[in-house]
Design an enzyme around this catalytic site. Structure first.
Site, mmCIF file in Angstrom:
data_model
loop_
_atom_site.group_PDB
_atom_site.id
_atom_site.type_symbol
_atom_site.label_atom_id
_atom_site.label_comp_id
_atom_site.label_asym_id
_atom_site.label_seq_id
_atom_site.Cartn_x
_atom_site.Cartn_y
_atom_site.Cartn_z
ATOM 1 N N GLY A 114 5.492 -5.742 6.088
ATOM 2 C CA GLY A 114 4.739 -3.950 5.372
ATOM 3 C C GLY A 114 2.986 -4.507 4.430
ATOM 4 C CG HIS A 115 0.606 -1.371 4.010
ATOM 5 N ND1 HIS A 115 1.297 -1.289 2.583
ATOM 6 C CD2 HIS A 115 1.632 -0.487 4.672
ATOM 7 C CE1 HIS A 115 1.250 0.251 2.910
ATOM 8 N NE2 HIS A 115 1.985 0.241 3.583
ATOM 9 C CG ASP A 116 -0.886 -2.608 -0.242
ATOM 10 O OD1 ASP A 116 -1.712 -3.625 -0.671
ATOM 11 O OD2 ASP A 116 -0.930 -1.793 0.979
ATOM 12 C CB THR A 117 5.403 -7.096 1.893
ATOM 13 O OG1 THR A 117 6.005 -5.625 1.816
ATOM 14 C CG2 THR A 117 6.339 -7.523 1.624
ATOM 15 C CB SER A 127 4.210 -0.793 -1.339
ATOM 16 O OG SER A 127 2.763 -0.576 -1.007
#
Length: 200
Positions: free
Chosen positions: A125-128, A145
């Site tokens: 997922g995003h911003d990981t 995240s």
């Protein structure tokens, strides 16, 4: 280029290379040296020709580290391989020597370190952030995240929930649901995930 490792992940790496139009000249694998795999010769890693490109097709972070050190010292160059049926969204960066297999979905604004693997049908997922030598097994779901520190393995079908940190060298068992941070070196299993014993 060569693929280090001629087992299951090595053959999946070959599939990704062929789909991406990358020419593979052979495999490097101590256990299978002298034979052939998928019609290609298998040599020893310590005899790999200097100047060749390589990707490591072995899931174990520890073994991957050992092979990377050997191949880099011999003057080989790591190459990142992304299957064309994988999705890598904008503003995502992949380090050297990564392997992203078919059906993987790597979302927006992710940072992936060197020699990481995201296997088929896994999602990130995003911003990981994936530090170096992370392995995300087939069908795993790493939410947004999340931070996966160096040498983390996330098992098949496991889920790591939003905003958590999994410490260096930890192992998330197949099908586990991680609902809290995982300490370095821990093995966690179950839903919700609980620690079993430290990794040796």
């Amino acid at each position: 280029m060569i693929i280090a490792g001629a087992g299951g992940v090595g053959r999946e790496a070959l599939d990704a290379c062929l789909a991406a139009g990358l020419a593979v000249s052979g495999f490097a694998d101590d256990g299978l040296a002298g034979g052939r795999c998928r019609g290609l010769p298998v040599g020893r890693p310590d005899e790999a020709p200097a100047g060749s490109a390589y990707v490591v097709g072995i899931a174990s972070p520890a073994v991957r580290r050992r092979l990377v050190a050997l191949l880099d010292a011999r003057g080989l160059e790591p190459v990142t391989v992304v299957h064309p049926r994988a999705i890598v969204a904008p503003e995502t960066t992949l380090g050297d020597g990564c392997l992203v297999l078919g059906g993987a979905h790597v979302s927006s604004s992710i940072t992936i370190g060197d020699h990481c693997q995201v296997h088929y049908n896994a999602t990130v997922g995003h911003d990981t952030v994936l530090r170096d030598f992370v392995t995300v097994y087939p069908g795993a779901n790493v939410s947004g995240s999340v931070v996966l520190e160096e040498d983390v393995t996330v098992g098949s079908g496991a889920v790591v929930l939003q905003g958590l940190t999994v410490g260096a060298g930890a192992f998330v068992g197949a099908g586990a649901v991680v609902t809290r941070d995982v300490a370095p070196g821990q093995v966690v299993v179950g839903a919700p995930a609980r620690p079993t014993h430290p990794r040796s």
